[in-house]
Design a protein around this motif. Sequence first.
Motif, PDB file in Angstrom:
ATOM      1  N   THR A  80       1.609  11.556   8.234  1.00 47.64           N
ATOM      2  CA  THR A  80       2.869  11.109   8.837  1.00 47.64           C
ATOM      3  C   THR A  80       3.773  10.640   7.701  1.00 47.64           C
ATOM      4  OG1 THR A  80       1.653  10.361  10.783  1.00 47.64           O
ATOM      5  CG2 THR A  80       3.896   9.554  10.533  1.00 47.64           C
ATOM      6  N   VAL A  81       4.981  11.180   7.690  1.00 48.35           N
ATOM      7  CA  VAL A  81       5.956  10.856   6.647  1.00 48.35           C
ATOM      8  C   VAL A  81       7.273  10.441   7.294  1.00 48.35           C
ATOM      9  CG1 VAL A  81       4.956  12.364   4.886  1.00 48.35           C
ATOM     10  CG2 VAL A  81       6.631  13.285   6.466  1.00 48.35           C
ATOM     11  N   ALA A  82       8.103   9.726   6.542  1.00 51.96           N
ATOM     12  CA  ALA A  82       9.388   9.273   7.063  1.00 51.96           C
ATOM     13  C   ALA A  82      10.412  10.397   7.096  1.00 51.96           C
ATOM     14  CB  ALA A  82       9.913   8.108   6.228  1.00 51.96           C
ATOM     15  N   GLU A  83      10.296  11.325   6.158  1.00 54.06           N
ATOM     16  CA  GLU A  83      11.202  12.480   6.117  1.00 54.06           C
ATOM     17  C   GLU A  83      10.420  13.679   5.590  1.00 54.06           C
ATOM     18  OE1 GLU A  83      13.491  11.703   1.918  1.00 54.06           O
ATOM     19  OE2 GLU A  83      14.187  10.600   3.659  1.00 54.06           O
ATOM     20  N   PRO A  84      10.883  14.894   5.882  1.00 57.02           N
ATOM     21  CA  PRO A  84      10.122  16.088   5.474  1.00 57.02           C
ATOM     22  C   PRO A  84       9.828  16.104   3.969  1.00 57.02           C
ATOM     23  CG  PRO A  84      11.926  16.694   6.930  1.00 57.02           C
ATOM     24  CD  PRO A  84      12.107  15.236   6.601  1.00 57.02           C
ATOM     25  N   ILE A 126       8.387   4.844  10.122  1.00 63.61           N
ATOM     26  CA  ILE A 126       7.504   4.279   9.090  1.00 63.61           C
ATOM     27  C   ILE A 126       8.295   3.883   7.844  1.00 63.61           C
ATOM     28  CG2 ILE A 126       5.508   5.561   9.937  1.00 63.61           C
ATOM     29  CD1 ILE A 126       5.618   7.227   7.348  1.00 63.61           C
ATOM     30  N   ILE A 127       9.589   4.173   7.835  1.00 65.74           N
ATOM     31  CA  ILE A 127      10.568   3.785   6.823  1.00 65.74           C
ATOM     32  C   ILE A 127      10.380   4.545   5.514  1.00 65.74           C
ATOM     33  CG2 ILE A 127      11.637   1.913   5.525  1.00 65.74           C
ATOM     34  CD1 ILE A 127      10.635   0.006   7.774  1.00 65.74           C
ATOM     35  N   SER A 168       0.003   3.886   3.609  1.00 69.62           N
ATOM     36  CA  SER A 168       0.837   3.319   2.544  1.00 69.62           C
ATOM     37  C   SER A 168       2.300   3.326   2.983  1.00 69.62           C
ATOM     38  CB  SER A 168       0.666   4.110   1.243  1.00 69.62           C
ATOM     39  OG  SER A 168       1.208   5.411   1.391  1.00 69.62           O
ATOM     40  N   SER A 169       2.504   3.188   4.299  1.00 67.36           N
ATOM     41  CA  SER A 169       3.877   3.201   4.803  1.00 67.36           C
ATOM     42  C   SER A 169       4.559   1.869   4.509  1.00 67.36           C
ATOM     43  CB  SER A 169       3.897   3.480   6.307  1.00 67.36           C
ATOM     44  OG  SER A 169       3.341   2.402   7.017  1.00 67.36           O
ATOM     45  N   LEU A 170       5.831   1.950   4.346  1.00 66.40           N
ATOM     46  CA  LEU A 170       6.630   0.759   4.070  1.00 66.40           C
ATOM     47  C   LEU A 170       6.608  -0.186   5.274  1.00 66.40           C
ATOM     48  CD1 LEU A 170       8.280  -0.498   1.885  1.00 66.40           C
ATOM     49  CD2 LEU A 170      10.258   0.809   2.625  1.00 66.40           C
ATOM     50  N   ARG A 171       6.598   0.358   6.489  1.00 61.42           N
ATOM     51  CA  ARG A 171       6.558  -0.461   7.693  1.00 61.42           C
ATOM     52  C   ARG A 171       5.312  -1.352   7.691  1.00 61.42           C
ATOM     53  NH1 ARG A 171       6.011   2.818  13.056  1.00 61.42           N
ATOM     54  NH2 ARG A 171       4.030   3.245  12.057  1.00 61.42           N
ATOM     55  N   LEU A 218       5.648  -4.100   5.037  1.00 64.82           N
ATOM     56  CA  LEU A 218       6.569  -5.149   5.479  1.00 64.82           C
ATOM     57  C   LEU A 218       5.937  -6.030   6.552  1.00 64.82           C
ATOM     58  CD1 LEU A 218       9.923  -3.145   5.613  1.00 64.82           C
ATOM     59  CD2 LEU A 218       9.307  -4.942   3.991  1.00 64.82           C
ATOM     60  N   ASN A 219       5.201  -5.403   7.476  1.00 65.55           N
ATOM     61  CA  ASN A 219       4.523  -6.184   8.525  1.00 65.55           C
ATOM     62  C   ASN A 219       3.477  -7.118   7.932  1.00 65.55           C
ATOM     63  OD1 ASN A 219       5.994  -5.167  10.644  1.00 65.55           O
ATOM     64  ND2 ASN A 219       4.516  -3.560  11.137  1.00 65.55           N
ATOM     65  N   SER A 220       2.748  -6.672   6.921  1.00 62.10           N
ATOM     66  CA  SER A 220       1.729  -7.540   6.322  1.00 62.10           C
ATOM     67  C   SER A 220       2.380  -8.692   5.553  1.00 62.10           C
ATOM     68  CB  SER A 220       0.774  -6.744   5.434  1.00 62.10           C
ATOM     69  OG  SER A 220       1.389  -6.356   4.247  1.00 62.10           O
ATOM     70  N   ILE A 221       3.511  -8.433   4.918  1.00 62.47           N
ATOM     71  CA  ILE A 221       4.241  -9.512   4.230  1.00 62.47           C
ATOM     72  C   ILE A 221       4.743 -10.525   5.258  1.00 62.47           C
ATOM     73  CG2 ILE A 221       6.349 -10.059   2.941  1.00 62.47           C
ATOM     74  CD1 ILE A 221       5.931  -7.343   1.457  1.00 62.47           C
ATOM     75  N   LYS A 222       5.311 -10.019   6.358  1.00 63.97           N
ATOM     76  CA  LYS A 222       5.805 -10.896   7.415  1.00 63.97           C
ATOM     77  C   LYS A 222       4.676 -11.747   7.982  1.00 63.97           C
ATOM     78  CE  LYS A 222       7.332  -8.905  11.176  1.00 63.97           C
ATOM     79  NZ  LYS A 222       8.154  -8.243  12.217  1.00 63.97           N
ATOM     80  N   HIS A 223       3.517 -11.118   8.196  1.00 62.24           N
ATOM     81  CA  HIS A 223       2.349 -11.816   8.735  1.00 62.24           C
ATOM     82  C   HIS A 223       1.863 -12.905   7.776  1.00 62.24           C
ATOM     83  CE1 HIS A 223      -1.114 -12.401  11.260  1.00 62.24           C
ATOM     84  NE2 HIS A 223      -1.928 -12.252  10.215  1.00 62.24           N
TER      85      HIS A 223
END
Length: 186
Positions: A119-123, A154-155, A169-172, A175-180
Amino acid sequence: MAAEDPSVSGMSGRYATALFELARDEKSVDAVKADLDKFTAMLADSADLARLVRSPVFAAEVQGKALASVLEKAGITGITANFLRVLTANRRLFAVNDVIRGFRALVAKFKGEATADVTVAEPLSDKNLDALKTALKSVTGKDVALNVKVDPSIIGGLVVKLGSRMVDSSLRTKLNSIKHSMKEAG
């Protein structure tokens, strides 16, 4: 063969196995796979075709006529066309995506390949796809076929699932782990 691979079990697994064995016996595995890939792309591009395939409202006769037209337009003939007609006549066209997934798994096993869902954010460019295939081959020791899905949510980065292993290794996720961790620290 289907019993050895949990991804090709149940009703869709039986259909996938039957199609694979027929294609193997006729020495047309690659042709059938190419036709199924074409049909999958058509399903993804056409909401009307996807609705025709999934909806139990359409009678088998109506589905059959519509499918015949679609197959003719796409140039899908032979084993693949006959197989899709059988699915339709048996009122199992709704399971075509699972059957195709099972068929691909059997082909990969037959060819000694592994399949990775990416799964990728863009092709990805061809260069990046080749680099990813090479990296996965070095890990698995097998040629790796990629099922690439684009998901902008997934940004950035990518999510790779290979068998039971998953690398996110998605940015989303980052970011969620940093927020957590910030919530726990606060």
